[in-house]
Design a protein around this motif. Structure first.
Motif: not given
Length: 393
Positions: A125-131, A348-350, A354-366
């Motif tokens: 939840s904290a990650v979703e809030k802080s982006k 680096r995008a963050y 800039e927009a970044f994905t962090c969508d689980g396609s390259k590494y596991a996310n929260v």
């Protein structure tokens, strides 16, 4: 073009001879675009400062993760930490990760994500809030062959998934290793530091992540057994779960640490309606595909070509990933470095807004980390009911 500024990385945990900080720091330095510059290595302040002073190369030592994170706001922008890596035991993942997130600092955290599912939900939840970018260190997703296996299965080349056997088998806890002074065994078998499951949380979550990453399927419900084979041990050293997947297929997600002779034997077999795929971590240069009425196909990293009669077109981002030429064996450090490399792109995008994905396609996310803890929570509940079915939150 000028070279990008090297990213500054801080370590949280990893002192006192802990194993996993060193693979991370090697992976961080792999490309020359990231470097460890600071660390809070121990829970005891004086030990943290001493360990940092004795590090293999000069770093800034801090007495605690609180001190390290709080110090960032007073530093020049180019000297601030661009991300932190949390390599503490399980019980000490939550607080430093949450503090870093709230400070706007990206986090690369060891797994399992937290001590329990309640903490994992709060962190997600904290990650979703802080982006902010957040990665969970499921190292084996970084093998190039894992990503090829993902493409093959998710593209439907072996048909509809019917059955999956995802396993992680070790033998290092076949005896009372925690009584021999082995730090890694001491905390893993302590419920206060490891959580509700040792074997399932430690390596069963790896087997789960490999299944989810390669197939794209989720666990709908499971029947589990958490067992203790070494007398007097508080937490499981053998973990078995029979699962129903989100497409109706079935799976075993299993792990053991008492199988003498097995070292780091992680494997996955995916049986589809058109064929079978096999991948093994200890032979991670290859992906094996078995089709009816044909010789088995073995795809070697560095020797894979599109449109060979089975594979169709291959994604540019898969084929363009940096890798050693075939025959030069890649391994554990290469896989972990590939995760840090992919995480660097999002960091680096963050930092650039800039927009970044962090969508689980390259590494596991929260969210992957949260699902791992939901899986353990359901498995513990099922085992307490003699293997009764339990659904995931």
């Amino acid at each position: 073009m000028t070279s990008p500024r090297t990213l500054n990385v801080g370590l949280i945990g990893g002192g006192g001879g802990a194993f996993f900080a060193h693979p991370h720091q090697k992976a961080i330095h792999f490309d020359g675009t990231r470097r460890v510059v600071a660390a809070a290595l121990r829970s005891r302040p004086e030990a943290a400062i001493e360990d940092a002073a004795n590090w293999a190369y000069p770093i800034k030592g801090y007495a605690s993760f609180d001190e390290m994170i709080d110090a960032q706001k007073d530093l020049p922008e180019t000297e601030r930490l661009d991300y932190v890596v949390v390599v503490t035991p399980n019980h000490a993942h939550f607080k430093p990760s949450l503090k870093a997130i709230r400070a706007g600092i990206p986090v690369f955290c060891e797994k399992p994500l937290t001590l329990n599912h309640a903490e994992a939900k709060e962190l997600a939840s904290a990650v979703e809030k802080s982006k902010v970018p957040f990665a969970v260190a499921h190292t084996y997703l970084g093998h190039w062959s894992t990503r090829l296996a993902r493409h093959i299965v998710r593209s439907g080349l072996i048909g509809d998934v019917r059955w999956v056997d995802s396993a992680y088998i070790q033998g290092w806890l076949a005896g009372k290793t925690e009584e021999t002074g082995v730090q890694q065994a001491e905390w893993r078998t302590d419920p206060k530091k490891s959580g509700a499951s040792n074997c399932g949380g430690d390596i069963g979550t790896h087997a789960l992540m490999q299944l989810r990453y390669i197939t794209g399927l989720e666990i709908a419900k499971l029947s589990a057994r958490l067992e203790v084979f070494v007398e007097g041990r508080s937490l499981d050293d053998h973990f078995t779960s029979y699962c129903e997947l989100s497409n109706g297929a079935k799976a075993l997600v299993r792990a053991s640490q008492i199988c003498i002779g097995h070292k780091n034997d992680m494997s996955i077999e995916v049986n589809g309606s058109l064929g079978t795929l096999v991948w093994r971590q200890e032979d991670a240069e290859a992906v094996k595909v078995m089709l009816p009425g044909q010789p088995d196909r073995v795809y070697w990293r560095g020797e894979v070509a599109a449109n060979d009669g089975f594979l169709g077109d291959l994604p540019d981002d898969l084929m363009g990933q940096p890798k050693l030429p075939s025959g030069h064996v890649e391994g554990f450090h290469d896989a972990l470095a590939r995760l840090h490399r992919d995480f660097e792109v999002d960091v680096r995008a963050y930092l650039a807004g800039e927009a970044f994905t962090c969508d689980g396609s390259k590494y596991a996310n929260v969210e992957d980390g949260r699902i791992g803890l939901a899986f353990i929570e359901a498995a513990v509940a099922s085992s307490a009911q003699d293997g009764g079915w339990a659904e995931l939150d």
